[in-house]
Motif scaffolding. Sequence first.
Motif, PDB file in Angstrom:
ATOM      1  N   LYS A   1       0.446  -0.942   0.148  1.00 27.89           N
ATOM      2  CA  LYS A   1      -0.072  -0.036  -0.132  1.00 27.89           C
ATOM      3  C   LYS A   1       0.508   1.252   0.076  1.00 27.89           C
ATOM      4  O   LYS A   1       2.075   1.268   0.447  1.00 27.89           O
ATOM      5  N   PRO A   2       0.400   2.574  -1.211  1.00 31.91           N
ATOM      6  CA  PRO A   2       1.688   3.372  -0.694  1.00 31.91           C
ATOM      7  C   PRO A   2       1.031   4.379  -0.175  1.00 31.91           C
ATOM      8  O   PRO A   2      -0.095   4.132   0.782  1.00 31.91           O
ATOM      9  N   GLN A   3       2.397   4.754   1.002  1.00 32.21           N
ATOM     10  CA  GLN A   3       2.237   5.717   2.286  1.00 32.21           C
ATOM     11  C   GLN A   3       1.725   7.173   1.874  1.00 32.21           C
ATOM     12  O   GLN A   3       2.209   7.385   1.594  1.00 32.21           O
ATOM     13  N   THR A   4       0.581   7.349   2.780  1.00 33.75           N
ATOM     14  CA  THR A   4       0.370   9.031   2.508  1.00 33.75           C
ATOM     15  C   THR A   4       1.014   9.759   3.430  1.00 33.75           C
ATOM     16  O   THR A   4       0.908   9.531   4.122  1.00 33.75           O
ATOM     17  N   VAL A   5       1.190  10.831   2.248  1.00 33.65           N
ATOM     18  CA  VAL A   5       1.936  11.627   2.902  1.00 33.65           C
ATOM     19  C   VAL A   5       1.435  13.536   3.664  1.00 33.65           C
ATOM     20  O   VAL A   5       0.756  13.720   3.485  1.00 33.65           O
ATOM     21  N   ALA A   6       1.528  13.186   5.455  1.00 33.41           N
ATOM     22  CA  ALA A   6       0.839  14.566   6.062  1.00 33.41           C
ATOM     23  C   ALA A   6       1.688  15.695   5.455  1.00 33.41           C
ATOM     24  O   ALA A   6       1.987  15.535   5.220  1.00 33.41           O
ATOM     25  N   GLN A   7       0.104  16.382   5.424  1.00 38.72           N
ATOM     26  CA  GLN A   7       0.511  17.616   4.755  1.00 38.72           C
ATOM     27  C   GLN A   7       0.561  18.610   5.905  1.00 38.72           C
ATOM     28  O   GLN A   7      -0.971  18.339   7.099  1.00 38.72           O
TER      29      GLN A   7
END
Length: 111
Positions: free
Chosen positions: A105-111
Amino acid sequence: MPRAATRQRKQSFLRRLITPVLAIAALGYFGFHAMNGELGVVGRAMIERQVAELEGELQLLVAERRELAARVSLLRPESLDPDMLDERARLYLNLVHPDELVVLKPQTVAQ
């Protein structure tokens, strides 16, 4: 014999108002704080709302704790669940069997 004259002073208008004005001011002060103070009517409603929110949060945390306790009980030596042990070992050691398919699963980048 000279007569001693007693001098009677007539109370001024402002002097007669001091006591009632002070009493009204004290009643107004305590009345205001009874309504709007930290423990007043408005403050009590806020406290009751916070109590309701915290009780809801407590119920969620109790349910989460029960779930975690159930999972921990599966890892105890007296009742070791092989599936739970396999799941934990694969997770921490990052290992798979050669015949298994791995989906990343691709990791989500916190913005």
